[in-house]
Design a protein around this motif. Structure first.
Motif: not given
Length: 499
Positions: A108-135
């Motif tokens: 629903a968020a994606a259809e509304a154009g409301a989402l920004g690029p996602a990031t990964g989150l480790t169990p310890g709370g560290h954020r890390h970049p992800l491979s850019p999604h491509a259809p």
């Protein structure tokens, strides 16, 4: 705390409510104590020794992962399963408590154009970049019948290049997994192009960083030649046959290569460990269990850039949605989750990812093909078949591969495979009985091969010239007989140790 905090109503458009029959509400917030316990579990992940006593005693609910899972299960019971706001030192998150809710909310968020690029989150709370999604066009994915012949040479190489004690170390498997991924996605010419995988990893790690344009350009330079004249049996070749130009196909190919590399390096390896302790489970079930219990992407964070409504729930801008596929699934005893893992275990794209689905299929074929060639025996760590751990790092898994065909794993079966005959057995002190069984099996194979060589030497006609030659021939045959009997004894011991 005797009452349960619920979602709060906000002023809404009366006509909309009357039309939909659903009153808009804001997400309910977890109690401070619930947020504090969840945050403490995340902080404890940064000190691995904290969980060691609980894991050693089998007290899974007391590990950080068990505590997080327990908090979410508690919220699921007390909040009627609706998404809840959790405040942590790493951000305030809107947390869906069910897989269907997570997928619906993000879609629903994606259809509304409301989402920004996602990031990964480790169990310890560290954020890390992800491979850019491509259809990825569905026509580019190969049918399962085509994957077996494509993977067979590389799987045979894995068995042939085992270490002298029959084991495959995690680092060796990761290198093999990257070769397998390059073969499936880019083609046979890219199998040995380890630099391609290194450049891809560097580009993905730099997403959102100022160095990303430079690294992405390096990836394009490295990958584009394979797309200009693609291998027709690889994913890149099938994608080009749909009429997509090489430049436009490049993001989808890079994304598929990243996901398949992770699925084979982690999920397939963990699935082989599962199959070694649950030989009755088919490979597809083992892969699904590994992805459900130990997803390569444990959690992802999706920033909300604009307000939207989902099933009467108002989600404000500047909020972050936390999707943890490994935690929103209910466990079913020792059998693990359902056999259909969430696509978010590999790619967090709302609405699913065709490349992630294809990566799961490749991982299944890798496990199926390897099990057909060899019998996996888990060396470390030890797994309880009735109580699988909450955490199983693929980098800690060490397996022994026992060839089903005695000649299949010998050096020379694959060109360049010489390690099996030249390396000495590695010590196995303090390991599990399966490791000693694997060592005994590998030693028996070497003794039998040595007995064959001695017998062949004794059969040479050169010993016929004189009486001394006949005497030496008898000595050689005696040694060959003792080696053969020792090999039989070792095989008996290995069968006993391997159960």
């Amino acid at each position: 705390m005797t009452t349960t905090q619920t979602e709060t109503e906000t002023p809404t458009d009366t006509a909309t409510e009357a039309a939909t029959g659903i009153a808009r509400r804001q997400p309910g917030a977890a109690w401070p104590l619930e947020s504090a316990v969840f945050s403490a579990a995340m902080l404890a992940e940064r000190l691995p020794w904290v969980a060691a006593p609980a894991r050693a005693l089998g007290l899974t609910p007391l590990t950080p992962d068990g505590v997080r899972r327990g908090v979410l299960a508690h919220l699921r019971r007390t909040r009627s399963g609706r998404p809840v706001r959790l405040s942590t030192p790493f951000g305030t998150f809107l947390v869906p408590l069910a897989e269907a809710d997570a997928e619906g909310l993000l879609t629903a968020a994606a259809e509304a154009g409301a989402l920004g690029p996602a990031t990964g989150l480790t169990p310890g709370g560290h954020r890390h970049p992800l491979s850019p999604h491509a259809p990825l066009a569905p026509a580019a994915t190969a049918p399962p019948s085509d994957l077996g012949p494509c993977l067979a040479p590389e799987l045979a190489r894995v068995v042939a290049e085992r270490r002298a004690d029959g084991t495959v170390a995690p680092d060796d498997w990761r290198r093999a997994a990257l070769r397998l991924a390059r073969r499936v996605v880019v083609g046979a010419e890219a199998v040995e192009d380890s630099l391609l995988s290194a450049v891809l990893r560097a580009a993905d790690d730099a997403v959102g960083d100022r160095t990303h344009p430079t690294r992405d350009a390096a990836l394009r330079r490295r990958l584009l030649p394979y797309l200009t004249d693609p291998d027709p049996e690889a994913l890149a070749g099938r994608l080009r046959t749909t009429g997509i130009p090489a430049e436009e196909a490049l993001p989808a190919v890079a994304h598929a290569l990243a996901l398949i590399s992770e699925a084979v390096a982690k999920a397939a390896w963990q699935a082989l460990a599962l199959h070694s302790v649950r030989p009755a489970d088919p490979p597809a079930q083992c892969v699904a269990t590994a992805l459900g219990l130990w997803p390569p992407l444990p959690a992802s964070v999706h920033p909300v850039r604009a307000a939207f409504t989902w099933q009467g729930l108002e989600v404000a801008a500047d909020c972050e949605i936390l999707h943890a596929p490994g935690h929103v699934r209910e466990r079913h005893g020792g059998a693990g989750p359902t056999p259909y893992p969430s696509p978010a275990a590999l790619c967090p794209a709302p609405g699913g990812c065709a490349a992630a689905g294809f990566a799961v299929r490749v991982a299944r074929e890798v496990v199926r093909g390897l099990v057909a060639l060899a019998e996996p025996a888990l060396v470390s760590p030890e797994l309880d078949v009735d109580r699988l751990p909450d955490v199983l790092d693929a980098a800690t898994v060490r397996l022994s591969l026992l060839p089903r065909d005695p000649g299949a794993g010998r050096a020379g079966a694959v060109p360049g495979a010489t390690r099996l005959s030249t390396e000495l057995p590695q010590p196995a002190v303090g390991r599990t009985p399966a490791s000693y069984g694997a060592l005994a099996r590998a030693t028996a194979d070497r003794l039998e091969a040595h007995a064959d060589r001695l017998a062949a030497c004794a059969a040479d006609s050169g010993w016929n010239a004189e009486e001394a030659g006949e005497g030496f021939r008898l000595v050689l045959l005696g040694h060959a007989d003792r080696c053969a009997r020792a090999a039989d004894d070792l095989r008996l011991a290995s069968r006993r140790l391997l159960g």
